[in-house]
Design an enzyme around this catalytic site. Structure first.
Site, PDB file in Angstrom:
ATOM      1  N   ASP A  71      -2.207 -84.714   1.528  1.00 17.55           N
ATOM      2  CA  ASP A  71      -0.835 -84.649   1.020  1.00 17.55           C
ATOM      3  C   ASP A  71      -0.768 -83.651  -0.126  1.00 17.55           C
ATOM      4  O   ASP A  71      -1.742 -83.418  -0.842  1.00 17.55           O
ATOM      5  CB  ASP A  71      -0.338 -86.032   0.590  1.00 17.55           C
ATOM      6  CG  ASP A  71      -1.104 -86.620  -0.582  1.00 17.55           C
ATOM      7  OD1 ASP A  71      -2.347 -86.576  -0.548  1.00 17.55           O
ATOM      8  OD2 ASP A  71      -0.470 -87.122  -1.528  1.00 17.55           O
ATOM      9  N   GLU A  88      -2.553 -89.256  -2.357  1.00 23.08           N
ATOM     10  CA  GLU A  88      -3.164 -88.967  -3.652  1.00 23.08           C
ATOM     11  C   GLU A  88      -2.151 -88.404  -4.630  1.00 23.08           C
ATOM     12  O   GLU A  88      -2.187 -88.711  -5.821  1.00 23.08           O
ATOM     13  CB  GLU A  88      -4.326 -87.996  -3.467  1.00 23.08           C
ATOM     14  CG  GLU A  88      -5.301 -87.951  -4.655  1.00 23.08           C
ATOM     15  CD  GLU A  88      -4.899 -86.959  -5.739  1.00 23.08           C
ATOM     16  OE1 GLU A  88      -5.508 -86.987  -6.819  1.00 23.08           O
ATOM     17  OE2 GLU A  88      -3.970 -86.143  -5.510  1.00 23.08           O
TER      18      GLU A  88
END
Length: 398
Positions: free
Chosen positions: A75, A140
């Site tokens: 991500d 994250e």
């Protein structure tokens, strides 16, 4: 596709717009890269009430130990104003020896290089004498609730055990080979509300200005310093990040003032002991506030943010030594062993096995025109490849 080429790997990943919490095709791209190498790939979706579901990936080759984990995230943060980019943020274009794109260094680049390194190792030496796994999250850059923490628990419940982990975050401040992260400071955040009595600014004796209370409370948290640092960590540091009154009138004394803070603390403290010290300082400041002479103690409330990050330091000489030796072998540099910077998902991994972090140069992460030198991708792949060979050779001997 040939996954021995880190540049091609990274271009494929950047072209997946995986802005948190969207998977964006990035995990599918990873699965496509890893399965032909012999990895068993599983996709795990984590859920939490009130938060978006997050898809994560766990892949493993080998069934026996020693077991090396590579951890990271696909991500990325939003690109911002795409018109401000020199090259489209999800096009993965190369110009003047640099590859542009959101996630190029944070941290699709690290993942791309480790896959290339594993592929080259298998091509040259066959499967490792043990196991390699990829633990990849899509959360994250978000709240980190449905990501690495839950993925680790899920894998551990299935019987997975690891001997060491390398996180591919961008750890180098200036040049590839500068720095290995061997620990991280802890982090605690909170919000304090100071209370007073609303009144007319011309009649302060009939009011009690909450701003006076908030300023004294906030000052007590910023000075004196919490400590002078330790051999492995810099001094703990608290910053007041907002002060809000919500009072549009210039002639009204406010009855409430709020401020938020965050402290990054070293191994002098735990999350619990630093909270105790913060409360001690607030109570002392409330009772002795020089901005409110003759008044009772300032009334305040504090709310702690959920899920503090805990300080940790990795002391595994074999893991640290293997990474440092590989960096020196490929770059000629002696990397600094550091605990600086913010938090990372290593804070979850440290509960399962020794963990260190080493990746690309992080100067452009989260910026417009995030980019990585193409030459650095090849160098990092060679470092990772040397590390894989070195770590397994040492682990098998042990």
């Amino acid at each position: 596709m040939s996954v021995v080429d880190p540049v091609a790997n990274l271009q494929a990943l950047i072209r997946c717009p995986s802005v948190t919490p969207a998977e964006g095709g990035a995990l599918t791209a990873l699965e496509t890269m890893l399965k032909p190498l012999g990895f068993t790939v599983e996709r795990m979706v984590a859920s939490e009430q009130g938060m978006p579901d997050i898809e994560n990936l766990y892949a493993r080759i080998g069934t026996e130990g020693p077991h090396l984990m590579f951890a990271g995230h696909t991500d990325v943060v939003p690109p911002g104003d795409e018109a401000s980019w020199s090259h489209p943020p999800f096009a993965a274009e190369i110009a003047d020896g640099e590859l542009f794109g959101r996630g190029a260094v944070d941290m699709k680049g690290g993942i791309a290089c480790f896959i290339a390194a594993v592929a080259r190792h298998i091509e040259q030496h066959g499967a490792p004498e043990g196991s390699i796994s990829f633990l990849i999250t899509g959360d994250e850059e978000g709240p980190a609730v449905n990501g690495t923490d839950k993925l680790l628990k899920w894998a551990a419940e299935k019987g997975e055990r690891w001997d060491a982990c390398l996180v591919g975050e961008p750890t180098n401040p200036d040049v590839l080979g500068d720095m290995i992260k061997i620990g991280r400071r802890g982090s605690v955040s909170g919000k304090v509300v100071a209370y007073g009595v609303q009144g007319h600014a011309a009649y302060p004796h009939l009011a009690d200005n909450a701003v006076r209370g908030a300023l004294a409370l906030a000052s007590s948290l910023m000075d004196p310093p919490f400590d002078a640092g330790t051999p492995e960590f810099p001094a703990s540091n608290l910053e007041v990040t907002t002060i809000d009154v919500g009072n549009p009138a210039t002639n009204v004394v406010p009855a409430k003032a709020t401020f938020a803070f965050n402290i990054r603390f070293n191994d002098t403290w735990t999350a619990d002991t630093v909270k105790v010290e913060i409360l001690r300082r607030l109570d002392a400041a409330a009772a002795t506030n020089p901005l409110r002479p003759g008044r009772d103690a300032t009334r305040y409330e504090i709310t702690w943010a959920e899920r503090p990050s805990h300080v940790f330091l990795t002391r595994n000489d074999a893991l640290i030594g293997s990474v440092a030796a590989s960096v020196k072998e490929i770059t000629g540099k002696e990397p600094k062993l550091s605990t600086t910077g913010g938090t990372s998902d290593a804070r979850f991994i440290k509960d399962y096995c020794p963990v260190v972090e080493f990746g690309l140069v992080g100067q452009t992460m989260h910026m417009v025109d995030e980019r990585v030198a193409v030459a650095d991708l090849e160098t990092l792949t060679r470092i990772y490849g040397d590390f894989i060979t070195r770590w397994f050779a040492d682990a098998v001997i042990r």
